[in-house]
Enzyme design. Structure first.
Site, PDB file in Angstrom:
ATOM      1  N   GLU A 214       5.787  -0.627  -5.004  1.00  0.00           N
ATOM      2  CA  GLU A 214       6.423   0.679  -5.183  1.00  0.00           C
ATOM      3  C   GLU A 214       7.908   0.660  -4.833  1.00  0.00           C
ATOM      4  O   GLU A 214       8.630   1.598  -5.131  1.00  0.00           O
ATOM      5  CB  GLU A 214       5.717   1.724  -4.293  1.00  0.00           C
ATOM      6  CG  GLU A 214       4.329   2.134  -4.744  1.00  0.00           C
ATOM      7  CD  GLU A 214       3.229   1.157  -4.336  1.00  0.00           C
ATOM      8  OE1 GLU A 214       3.550   0.016  -3.938  1.00  0.00           O
ATOM      9  OE2 GLU A 214       2.043   1.531  -4.434  1.00  0.00           O
TER      10      GLU A 214
ATOM     11  N   TRP B  48      -5.191   1.821  19.450  1.00  0.00           N
ATOM     12  CA  TRP B  48      -4.963   1.070  18.217  1.00  0.00           C
ATOM     13  C   TRP B  48      -4.881  -0.418  18.503  1.00  0.00           C
ATOM     14  O   TRP B  48      -4.032  -0.862  19.262  1.00  0.00           O
ATOM     15  CB  TRP B  48      -3.632   1.504  17.566  1.00  0.00           C
ATOM     16  CG  TRP B  48      -3.711   2.814  16.847  1.00  0.00           C
ATOM     17  CD1 TRP B  48      -4.690   3.757  17.005  1.00  0.00           C
ATOM     18  CD2 TRP B  48      -2.792   3.326  15.890  1.00  0.00           C
ATOM     19  NE1 TRP B  48      -4.440   4.830  16.195  1.00  0.00           N
ATOM     20  CE2 TRP B  48      -3.270   4.598  15.495  1.00  0.00           C
ATOM     21  CE3 TRP B  48      -1.624   2.846  15.321  1.00  0.00           C
ATOM     22  CZ2 TRP B  48      -2.614   5.383  14.562  1.00  0.00           C
ATOM     23  CZ3 TRP B  48      -0.968   3.633  14.401  1.00  0.00           C
ATOM     24  CH2 TRP B  48      -1.463   4.887  14.020  1.00  0.00           C
TER      25      TRP B  48
ATOM     26  N   LYS C  62      -9.526   1.106  15.644  1.00  0.00           N
ATOM     27  CA  LYS C  62      -9.403   2.051  16.756  1.00  0.00           C
ATOM     28  C   LYS C  62     -10.519   1.800  17.750  1.00  0.00           C
ATOM     29  O   LYS C  62     -11.659   2.205  17.552  1.00  0.00           O
ATOM     30  CB  LYS C  62      -9.488   3.485  16.241  1.00  0.00           C
ATOM     31  CG  LYS C  62      -8.149   4.005  15.827  1.00  0.00           C
ATOM     32  CD  LYS C  62      -8.186   5.504  15.797  1.00  0.00           C
ATOM     33  CE  LYS C  62      -6.784   6.057  15.645  1.00  0.00           C
ATOM     34  NZ  LYS C  62      -6.792   7.422  15.213  1.00  0.00           N
TER      35      LYS C  62
ATOM     36  N   THR D  54       0.193  -1.852  -9.777  1.00  0.00           N
ATOM     37  CA  THR D  54      -0.092  -2.292  -8.418  1.00  0.00           C
ATOM     38  C   THR D  54      -1.484  -2.897  -8.418  1.00  0.00           C
ATOM     39  O   THR D  54      -2.356  -2.486  -9.178  1.00  0.00           O
ATOM     40  CB  THR D  54      -0.069  -1.137  -7.413  1.00  0.00           C
ATOM     41  OG1 THR D  54      -1.056  -0.194  -7.819  1.00  0.00           O
ATOM     42  CG2 THR D  54       1.276  -0.479  -7.335  1.00  0.00           C
TER      43      THR D  54
END
Ligand code: AMP
Length: 546
Positions: free
Chosen positions: A334, A449, A444, A188
């Site tokens: 993944e 959010w 935030k 990755t």
């Protein structure tokens, strides 16, 4: 033994899901179909089959056996396709090396994966020469070369690819083995810490191939079918080019491998070979559409899945204006990778370009067999109301079962029995997922959010904005505020005031959290990218957040 287990006739064949079986149909049904490499090679599927066998003979002669790891450093090529098959079909593991990592990181992955043989394109010899003294291989190096010219190198090659194939007979009987055998591995491209290895079995790759084809083939829009001409634009070293070379081969379509991604060369291949199906990250599409030759090539038969990063609506609209059938796909290293695809129904195709772009840029619908959930911190599934954000967690037959030799990180990845993506998303009543952030990128503001991706999308709509990335800026009063890092288009003047005004207009319509008006702006020269062309927010945070 449970009573309902099937009774197997002693002579019945217990069919394992092995990569070799993807070849059974196309070499019989499409023997004359073409595989093209740049303007240099034109093979048929029969040649592919013969060459895979010769390659297996040659690799075996070099000492490659079941359980070994064979690494490849190449651009997208017909050779890479042959290795996608031959290496796993021998029971060995194919390590697709990310050639865009730094030499030290490449060395780390070669060492960590315990590679036994490396096949390397002459373009990457300068990298390999820097680290060769610290690499230990049991079977040595094979040279991949596009021309017959002798390559100057201090590396003692055990052979050159074409010469090895030529010297080998083209018959090899590939054995059966357990479908759970590891077939591939790669690393990755996380921007912090050391690269992490993921791995996939034959069974997983076969099921991924079937799952992707079952999805793409089932719709009219964006369908992948027998008459398509496929060309990857996501490197083969990155998540098996989204697994699409396996899908294309099983389908028996014409395939075009472009070598290094050079925009004018890619455009002329699309034109000359009549490419109709590709996939890429938004950056590559952006690069192609910006190229002066884009206006001279008919792109109206081209279908392109856009993934690997959020698909900006402005880019989508630009692509649609060229007649390109663009739509999103989502996944990660993944996950093999594909989890969702955003295709349109017949009714949706009757909508305006603006309305279609909203759907085409969504993250999409889950593929068959994919159990995708959006959950809160207690792993409780959130309502499918299009507004409740939570983390995407997933189960599917093709997810990495862990990180190579990293038990703790593997446990974290699979905490609670679901693979954690760290992607934040909402889902609507018709099942469409829309990613709003990475868990680490959420901003935030006063406890609410704010989606950095939504704000990036709004800013990208400003006519003078060339590129934009939004990150969180720590703030005493608000906790965090959005910091927009903006690259202006050449010849355009931009000010913070103007961009704030632009954002306020959107905020007033209620399409985005009103806290976006607290945005700060910084005009910069360029946005840092990762080795696979995505915005590198970790690097940006390091640079711009003091
Ligand atoms: P990688 O492992 O490098 O392929 O990166 C996977 C990550 O890219 C995902 O976890 C997402 O954060 C992001 N990503 C991939 N596809 C999309 C998409 N269609 N929309 C938004 N983000 C995406």
């Amino acid at each position: 033994m449970p009573e309902n287990l099937i009774v197997r006739t002693p002579s019945a064949y217990d069919y394992p899901l092995l990569i070799k079986n993807l070849l059974s149909a196309p070499i019989v049904n499409n023997p004359a179909q073409e595989i093209v490499y740049r303007d240099q090679v034109r093979h048929t599927y029969l040649d592919l089959h013969r060459r895979i066998q010769s390659l297996a003979v040659a690799l075996t002669a070099l000492g490659v056996k079941r359980g070994d790891t064979v690494a490849v450093m190449d651009w997208d090529s017909h050779r890479y396709l042959e290795l996608f098959f031959a290496v796993p079909m021998l029971g060995a593991v194919l390590h697709t090396v990310n050639v865009r990592l730094s030499p030290e990181q490449i060395l780390y992955t070669i060492d960590h994966a315990e590679d036994d043989l490396i096949l390397v394109h002459s373009d990457f010899l300068p990298i390999l020469e820097q680290i060769r003294g610290r690499i230990e291989l049991s079977h040595g190096y094979v040279l991949l070369s596009d021309d017959a010219v002798q390559t100057e190198s201090s590396i003692p090659f055990v052979g050159e690819y074409e010469a090895l194939l030529e010297a080998a007979i083209d018959h090899f009987t590939f054995p059966d083995f357990d479908e759970n055998t590891r077939a591939t591995t790669f690393y990755t491209t996380g921007t912090t810490g050391l690269p992490k290895g993921v791995y996939f079995s034959h069974r997983q790759l076969v099921l991924h191939t079937l799952g992707v084809l079952a999805t793409l083939g089932a719709k009219t829009q964006g369908s992948f079918h027998r008459d398509d001409v496929y060309m990857p634009l996501t490197p083969m070293f990155h998540v098996h080019a989204w697994g699409m070379p396996y899908v294309a081969t099983m389908l028996g379509v014409k395939q075009v491998y472009p070598g290094r991604y050079l925009p004018d060369h890619l455009l002329s291949l699309i034109n000359r070979e009549k490419v109709t199906f590709s996939h890429c990250v938004p950056t590559i599409l952006h690069m192609l559409l910006k190229h002066p030759h884009a206006a001279t090539v008919d792109l109206s038969a081209w279908k392109v899945i856009i993934g690997g990063a959020a698909f900006p609506r402005s880019l989508c609209l630009e692509a649609l204006s060229h007649g390109i059938d663009v739509f999103s796909g989502y996944g990660m290293s993944e996950t093999c990778p594909i989890l969702t695809i955003s295709q349109l129904t017949k009714e949706m195709l009757a909508l305006s370009a603006e309305e279609q772009a909203v759907i085409r840029c969504k993250t999409g619908l889950a593929l068959p067999l994919v159990d995708l959930r959006i959950v809160d911190a207690e792993m409780k599934e959130l309502p499918r109301d299009g507004v409740s954000p939570g983390e995407i967690v997933v189960r599917a037959p093709w997810l990495t079962q862990g990180y190579l030799k990293e038990q703790k990180a593997s446990e974290r990845l699979w905490e609670g029995g679901y693979l954690h993506t760290n992607d934040v998303a909402v889902r609507d009543a018709s099942g469409y997922v829309r990613i709003t952030d990475r868990t680490k990128d959420v901003i935030k503001v006063a406890g609410e959010w704010v989606s950095s991706l939504e704000l990036e999308d709004i800013l990208a709509h400003h006519p003078a904005v060339a590129e934009v990335a939004v990150i969180a800026l720590p703030d005493n009063k608000w906790g965090e505020r959005p910091l927009a890092l903006v690259v202006a288009k050449a010849g355009h003047e931009l000010t913070e005031k103007e961009l704030n005004h632009h954002v306020r207009e959107y905020a007033e319509t209620g399409v985005v959290n009103k806290q976006v008006v607290l945005m700060k702006v910084r005009l910069i020269e360029a946005i840092d990218k990762t080795s696979v062309g995505k915005i590198n927010k970790v690097a940006l945070r390091e640079k711009y957040i003091k």
